[in-house]
Design a protein around this motif. Sequence first.
Motif, short mmCIF file in Angstrom:
data_model
loop_
_atom_site.label_atom_id
_atom_site.label_comp_id
_atom_site.label_asym_id
_atom_site.label_seq_id
_atom_site.Cartn_x
_atom_site.Cartn_y
_atom_site.Cartn_z
N ILE A 418 -8.87 22.82 9.37
CA ILE A 418 -8.92 22.45 7.96
C ILE A 418 -7.97 21.29 7.67
O ILE A 418 -6.82 21.30 8.11
CB ILE A 418 -8.55 23.67 7.08
N ASP A 419 -8.45 20.32 6.91
CA ASP A 419 -7.63 19.16 6.54
C ASP A 419 -7.05 19.27 5.14
O ASP A 419 -5.93 18.84 4.89
CB ASP A 419 -8.48 17.87 6.62
N LEU A 447 2.56 26.03 1.23
CA LEU A 447 1.90 26.58 2.40
C LEU A 447 1.06 25.52 3.10
O LEU A 447 1.11 25.38 4.33
CB LEU A 447 1.00 27.76 1.98
N ALA A 448 0.28 24.78 2.32
CA ALA A 448 -0.57 23.75 2.89
C ALA A 448 0.26 22.67 3.60
O ALA A 448 -0.07 22.26 4.71
CB ALA A 448 -1.43 23.11 1.79
N ASP A 454 -3.43 18.56 3.36
CA ASP A 454 -3.32 17.96 2.03
C ASP A 454 -3.78 18.96 0.98
O ASP A 454 -4.43 19.96 1.29
CB ASP A 454 -4.18 16.70 1.94
N VAL A 455 -3.45 18.66 -0.29
CA VAL A 455 -3.81 19.56 -1.39
C VAL A 455 -4.44 18.76 -2.52
O VAL A 455 -3.95 17.69 -2.90
CB VAL A 455 -2.58 20.32 -1.92
N ALA A 472 5.54 19.16 -7.71
CA ALA A 472 5.40 20.16 -6.63
C ALA A 472 4.86 19.52 -5.36
O ALA A 472 4.56 20.22 -4.39
CB ALA A 472 4.49 21.28 -7.08
N ASN A 473 4.71 18.17 -5.37
CA ASN A 473 4.23 17.40 -4.20
C ASN A 473 2.75 17.62 -3.88
O ASN A 473 2.34 17.52 -2.73
CB ASN A 473 5.07 17.72 -2.96
#
Length: 500
Positions: A418-419, A447-448, A454-455, A472-473
Amino acid sequence: MLSFVEDSHIEKLKENLAYGFSGISMEMEDIYFIHKNGSHLPIHLKTLPVVVEGSVTEIHLIVRDLSVHHDNHKKFLFLSYHDPLTGLYNRRALRENFEIGIHLEKLAFIHLGLDRFKLINDSIGKIGGDEMLKRIGERLKSICPENSQLYRNGGDEFIILLRKTTNEHTEKLAEKLLREFDKPFYYKHQEYFISVSIGISMYPKDGDTLGNLSHKSEQALSYVKDHGRGHFRFYEKEMDAIYLNEMVMESYLRRAIELNELKVYYQPQIDLRTGQISSFEALLRWNNKKFGFISPGQFIPIAEKSGIIHNIGEWVLDNVCRQLKEWQDKRYRKARIAVNISPKELKMEDFSKKVKQKIDAYGISPSLLEVEITENALANMEDTIQTLNNLKNIGVSISIDDFGTGYSSLSYLKRYPIDTIKIDRSFIQDIESDEKNKAIATTIINLAHNLGMDVIAEGVEKDLQASILLNANCQKAQGYLYSRAVSIDEINEKYFSKRT
């Protein structure tokens, strides 16, 4: 001779013998001889007069034992009206028995469907599944009251006709059936639990023909299966609209591509650090001449249940690849497009091969295509991990949509390639005022990042929400704060008016 014949056939035999003595040959069917052991044998008897110089000198009797024929006929008759596996009445018997006394009594048409019985067949094989059906038939027979008849409807369905009943008594029987299916079934010393869903229609309230009652009990059964399984519902008139519209909608959906009713819209995804658009999500829209604009939440499940999703999915993928090719040829700045993939598509063995064929056919960079799947698609690792690994090897990006709302195990985050994780909009809603939502979103982002992913946050509608996510980045966001999903013409005009 006459002493061997049943009393009811003696006069007929005398008549035939008289014809024989007059020179006329005769035949008798369905006559019974009495065996010395007292049993009655069905026979076929033929008289053959022997005529010499115009006079009958003797009569020959030809007797043929029809016992085997009668036994075979009985077996054939039994099989005509009974299911060969369970020995229960079949649909032919249902059609004929239904008419007997139907207009003199209130009747319940109880339609039972075994839940997920395919898993039983897959687990213990077809022979084991057949043995289980026999056990189920025996249990149902032991439950059914005297004023009922039990039928196998074929496959994993059974029907009970409950005569001279009321809604209250019918409801009590349905509840008893459900309780009995709470008990395990045994096969080769292993216990198996099988739940049952039940749909009920009532005569004469819901119909006065077998076709009407059967159809309406099926609608009630479908409603139960669509709403959790393992319970019962009486037919209600409101169910007509649900399933009529679904059937009609499926018919229109099958021709939607041909009639050019489907369109791919694009929703921008914003880089929160730069404020620039770096990617889009492709979203399918359907504008039908009968229903108007139809929500994907309404027609996608129909497409998945009917199998149309495969054709639609391929059409969407082709459109997206063609669009990427157009941008590439016009030397627009690079932007990735995410395509939503149904779990049913993902289970196709040749899915990754089809994706590669599209990429090669249009000559586009695989890194500009993103496959977006839901958490629930990952529940069965054996069906999906090889396909996702193949897509990853091609160079396609993989994202998880609606993260946190589906399959609960986090182990797949480590095992699947997963990316990107997409935070579901339910956790973004009220993030500025709901501390729990804020904590969940922040935890998912951390977590990611710790896993090298990435999120993207979905459903961002307020500046304050975007600010919290940036702090929160979180890398990207999409939602009405930036843009709704729009047509490709609007995308080209707003975001690609200048070449890079």
